[in-house]
Design an enzyme around this catalytic site. Structure first.
Site, short mmCIF file in Angstrom:
data_model
loop_
_atom_site.label_atom_id
_atom_site.label_comp_id
_atom_site.label_asym_id
_atom_site.label_seq_id
_atom_site.Cartn_x
_atom_site.Cartn_y
_atom_site.Cartn_z
N LYS A 191 7.66 -3.77 -12.28
CA LYS A 191 6.74 -3.36 -13.34
C LYS A 191 6.34 -1.90 -13.13
CE LYS A 191 2.26 -3.53 -13.79
NZ LYS A 191 1.98 -2.30 -14.54
N GLU A 265 2.09 0.48 0.01
CA GLU A 265 1.97 1.92 0.22
C GLU A 265 0.80 2.37 -0.63
OE1 GLU A 265 1.84 5.45 -0.38
OE2 GLU A 265 3.85 5.53 -1.26
N CYS A 299 -0.24 10.44 -3.40
CA CYS A 299 -0.95 9.64 -2.40
C CYS A 299 -1.04 10.37 -1.07
CB CYS A 299 -0.29 8.28 -2.24
SG CYS A 299 1.48 8.39 -2.11
N GLU A 396 -10.51 9.26 -2.03
CA GLU A 396 -9.32 9.88 -2.62
C GLU A 396 -9.67 10.29 -4.06
OE1 GLU A 396 -6.04 7.14 -3.22
OE2 GLU A 396 -4.63 8.75 -2.76
P1 ADP Z 1 -3.49 3.97 -9.50
O1 ADP Z 1 -4.84 4.19 -8.93
O2 ADP Z 1 -2.39 4.72 -8.87
O3 ADP Z 1 -3.46 3.87 -10.98
P2 ADP Z 1 -3.34 1.14 -9.41
O4 ADP Z 1 -3.36 0.47 -8.10
O5 ADP Z 1 -4.46 0.93 -10.35
O6 ADP Z 1 -3.06 2.60 -9.00
O7 ADP Z 1 -2.02 0.79 -10.20
C1 ADP Z 1 -0.75 0.76 -9.61
C2 ADP Z 1 0.07 -0.33 -10.26
O8 ADP Z 1 -0.54 -1.60 -10.01
C3 ADP Z 1 0.18 -0.23 -11.76
O9 ADP Z 1 1.49 -0.61 -12.13
C4 ADP Z 1 -0.85 -1.23 -12.27
O10 ADP Z 1 -0.56 -1.73 -13.53
C5 ADP Z 1 -0.73 -2.31 -11.23
N1 ADP Z 1 -1.92 -3.15 -11.05
C6 ADP Z 1 -3.21 -2.85 -11.31
N2 ADP Z 1 -4.02 -3.89 -10.99
C7 ADP Z 1 -3.22 -4.86 -10.48
C8 ADP Z 1 -3.44 -6.17 -9.93
N3 ADP Z 1 -4.65 -6.68 -9.81
N4 ADP Z 1 -2.38 -6.87 -9.48
C9 ADP Z 1 -1.14 -6.35 -9.54
N5 ADP Z 1 -0.87 -5.14 -10.05
C10 ADP Z 1 -1.88 -4.39 -10.50
#
Ligand code: ADP
Length: 790
Positions: A191, A265, A299, A396
């Site tokens: 995804k 990561e 990151c 961050e």
């Molecule tokens: P960032 O701060 O880099 O946006 P996120 O951790 O919010 O990072 O998002 C990184 C990825 O994780 C995206 O593809 C997002 O849709 C997905 N994501 C966000 N919340 C969840 C969750 N609870 N479980 C699985 N995937 C998630």
């Protein structure tokens, strides 16, 4: 003045735009709306959302919001494809990966333009860094596909991998996930992040063009809920995630007890250390790259400048001057330095954090430069007058904002650098190679760059220490996280442990005839249990054979404190650790009869064979101590990367109930060999072999605090240990419920965990357990990049 004369006069940049048209045409060819890519075909678009161009706010395309059913379909397709994909020869898989690499290269400009349109990053970066690294990753992993069996004997792929990636390097993160997974023989459901789905969809077309068998790669677009559905799907064997630490922790909790493989990561707040003898101009150019590359949405961004006090003023002055020359603008303009942030919500978040910085006393500098009207643009910013406790120093920001502090001595630089819950990367600038190489091992981070920054290569592992996650991407370590020993798939449930005889109702009854209660062993000394209670130890016939202390939270606290004070064990020479393990073996040999008798007393089994096996295991890991080490990589840059194998830190061990001596020694030996101080909870039922072991430890030169032993109720102590922030990793042999609890409770500081989940891990099996199985889990790899050659 004519135009040319005017240009010479002002030396202003003219626009150097890259055309968006080919990418827009590609979107148009799909009627501007996309379904998912499942089982080698496009699904009919369902409920959709817009993927916007952050530089203009305009919608680029409609993308489908993946439901749990979509995820399920994709997992089914990946499962169906796994059988034949994993049965292909390495050479066959290599050819597919090679074909993908070639096609990425062939369409690299289209990828670069689409990436910059969708993400806002400067075309200079997507064209020259992101996409070439993507191609390099697939080329590199074509080789791993072919040589997997030779390099990873006895290993098999997990099966179906769920992969969830962020928006900052959309295609590069996809490559980091898909290339090793496929090379190892897994199939994937990936995804992309909701802001940046388009290059993943273009990649799906590349898979079609490469003739990749259907179902091997499935792309499902959507938001966090779609990610959650992937994490929760019962037929996924491994989750690989890159993103925020908060979501990483949620995923750790959600996968606890499921047996799914997991690599994370996560975030960072990486220090950028400049010593007074650094080449200042180079260090400033490096810093521009460290914090303003990709608008700081990296990151491993060098977002915490630590500059030696003696050059602070000059350095900051030069830095501000350099900042005033940075150009923020249209990402498709080849002559701009900084593009657009990914989305309005990110701009808001960065502004809020900067405001917080000001409220807490920080001074913000932003150069007087033009910003394009509209779009997600921010000026590069520098915050000074901050201290370690400030929000902007600890959190961050994930934007173009640098915070700066000074230090006086190298020791202070190290202390400041490590004063963070993260540990992804660090940069060191000094013209003194001795100083730089003295500091590098002291920094707790997965990547250290010396006199350079943001170097990446497919052959060099990347990943974090501490709350920056676990597992590596790239290099041999990166392949390792997509493989597991074949025998693990066939493990059966462990035979049910015989219930311990009930405690006597009257505690006084337990002590009859026993004049000595074994104490705890903490910081090299025997210590009475804090609780003041002891627990009876029974033999096989229910006869009382002794007593052991009833350890509690305070004993654990003391043990962890002692272990942390002994972290120097990890920097003692491997030769020294080997000698001590040999010495332990030798001293155990002297007391063979006594230890054998103690085993018999507790279990009824003849103990000699177990003592001999424990001695052999100590020998085995003494032998490994100075051999399980790193590598030197030669990436296609003017640098080498020294992959240093380091201990994880303080390791907690919950030993099995069976085999009171070997059960503990089999886990203790690899942990010690690799330099981890240990807090050990021996068999709850039969703890006396390990309380006898104190004397062996004391006569074998084991430094105090390196081994700490707390006896008591395993499940209770496991919980305390899993929740303790002073523990860096935890190994637990226990039933399914205890294992799940340990994995869940370890979320706080993201401990690396290994649990037996009620399965029959027979630690007496030499073939399985006297090699790298636990060595790998006792270590993490730090890649130190050093300039090398002309
Ligand atoms: P960032 O701060 O880099 O946006 P996120 O951790 O919010 O990072 O998002 C990184 C990825 O994780 C995206 O593809 C997002 O849709 C997905 N994501 C966000 N919340 C969840 C969750 N609870 N479980 C699985 N995937 C998630």
């Amino acid at each position: 003045m004519n135009k040319i004369a005017k240009i010479f006069e002002t030396l202003e940049y003219g626009p150097a735009p890259e055309s968006a048209q080919p990418a827009l045409d590609w979107i148009k060819a799909h009627d501007g709306v996309f379904g998912h890519f499942i089982n080698g075909a496009w699904t009919k678009p369902g409920k959709t959302f817009s993927s916007d161009n952050p530089a203009t706010g305009e919608s680029l395309a409609q993308v489908s919001d993946g439901s749990a059913e979509d995820v399920d379909k994709a997992v089914k397709a990946a499962r169906a494809a796994f059988k034949s994909w994993s049965a292909l020869s390495g050479y066959e898989r290599a050819k597919y990966l090679y074909a993908i690499a070639r096609l990425v290269q062939k369409h690299s400009r289209l990828f670069a333009v689409l990436e910059s349109l969708d993400n806002g990053k400067p075309i200079r970066e997507s064209r020259d860094i992101d996409i070439p690294l993507v191609a390099r990753h697939f080329y590199h992993h074509a080789g791993w596909a072919q040589h997997r069996d030779r390099e990873f004997p006895g290993a098999v792929p997990y099966g179906v991998c769920g992969q969830i990636i962020p928006w900052n390097f959309p295609l590069l993160m996809l490559a980091w996930k898909i290339a090793p997974a496929l090379a190892a023989g897994n199939t994937v459901v990936l995804k992309p992040a909701e802001f940046t789905s388009l290059t993943a969809l273009l990649f799906a077309e590349i898979c079609e063009k490469a003739g990749l068998p259907k179902g091997v790669v499935n792309i499902v677009t959507g938001f966090g809920e779609t990610g959650q559905a992937i994490v929760a799907h019962p037929d996924i064997d491994k989750i690989a995630f890159t993103g925020s630490t908060d979501v990483g922790k949620a995923i750790r909790a959600a996968t606890a007890g499921t047996g799914k493989g997991l690599s994370l990561e996560l975030g960072g707040k990486s220090p950028y250390i400049v010593f007074e003898d650094a080449d200042i101009d180079s260090a400033i150019e490096g810093l521009v790259d460290a914090i303003w590359f990709n608008q700081g949405q990296v990151c491993c961004a060098g977002s915490r400048l630590l500059v030696q006090e003696s050059i602070e003023e000059r350095f900051i002055r030069k830095l501000k001057l350099r900042m005033s020359k940075l150009r923020v603008g249209d990402p498709l303009d080849k002559a701009i330095d900084i593009g657009a942030l990914v989305a309005p919500v990110q701009v808001e978040r960065v502004r809020e954090l900067m405001q917080r910085g000001v409220e807490e006393g920080g001074s913000v500098y932003e150069p007087d430069i033009d910003l394009p009207a509209g779009g997600c643009f921010l000026k590069p910013a520098l915050i000074t007058d901050v201290s370690p406790a400030n929000t902007v120093v600890a959190e961050e920001i994930f934007g173009p904002v640098l915070v700066a502090m000074s230090f006086r001595t190298p020791e202070e630089a190290v202390a400041l650098a490590n004063n963070t819950r993260y540990g992804l990367a660090a940069t060191i600038w000094s013209e003194n190679i001795n100083l730089a190489l003295d500091i590098a091992p002291k920094i707790k981070a997965g990547v250290v760059w010396i006199n350079g920054t943001n170097n990446f290569d497919a052959a060099v592992g990347f990943g974090g220490y501490k709350e920056s996650g676990f597992g590596r991407e790239g290099g041999k370590e990166g392949m390792g996280v997509y493989l597991k020993p074949a025998w693990e798939k066939d493990l059966k449930p462990a035979p049910a442990a015989k219930a311990s005889p009930a405690k006597p109702a009257n505690p006084l009854d337990a002590s009859q005839g026993i004049d000595q209660t074994a104490k705890m062993y903490i910081g090299g000394k025997q210590a009475r249990p804090d609780s003041g209670y002891s627990r009876p130890v029974f033999g096989p016939a229910g006869n009382l054979v002794g007593e052991a202390g009833e350890g509690n939270r305070k004993d654990i606290r003391n043990a962890v404190e002692a272990a942390r004070a002994a972290l120097g064990w990890g920097t003692s020479s491997a030769h020294n650790r080997a000698q001590i393990l040999y010495f332990l073996a030798e001293n155990l040999q002297y007391r063979r009869a006594e230890f054998a008798a103690r085993i018999k007393e507790q279990t009824g089994e003849k103990g000699e064979a177990e003592v001999d096996a424990a001695i052999e295991r100590l020998f085995a890991f003494a032998g490994w101590a100075d051999k399980y080490d790193g590598a030197v990589h030669n990436p296609p840059l003017r640098a080498i990367a020294a992959a240093m194998v380091e201990p994880i830190g303080v390791l907690a061990i919950l030993a099995p109930q069976a085999r009171p001596l070997l059960g503990s020694v089999a886990l203790l030996a690899p942990a010690l060999a690799m330099g981890n101080p240990v807090v050990l909870v021996p068999s709850e039922k039969s703890p006396l072999s390990m309380t006898d072991f104190y004397q062996v430890l004391e006569t074998s030169d084991v430094p105090s605090g390196v081994v700490n032993i707390v006896t008591g109720d395993s499940a209770v102590l496991a919980k305390t240990l899993a929740e303790h922030d002073g523990i860096d990793a935890i190994w637990c042999v226990g039933d399914a419920a205890t294992s799940t609890m340990v994995e869940k409770a370890s979320v706080g500081n993201l401990k690396q965990t290994w649990t037996s989940r009620g399965l029959n891990y027979d630690l007496s099996d030499t073939e399985k357990f006297d090699g790298d199985y636990f060595l790998r889990r006792a270590t993490q790899v730090k890649n130190v990049w050093v300039p090398y050659g002309a």
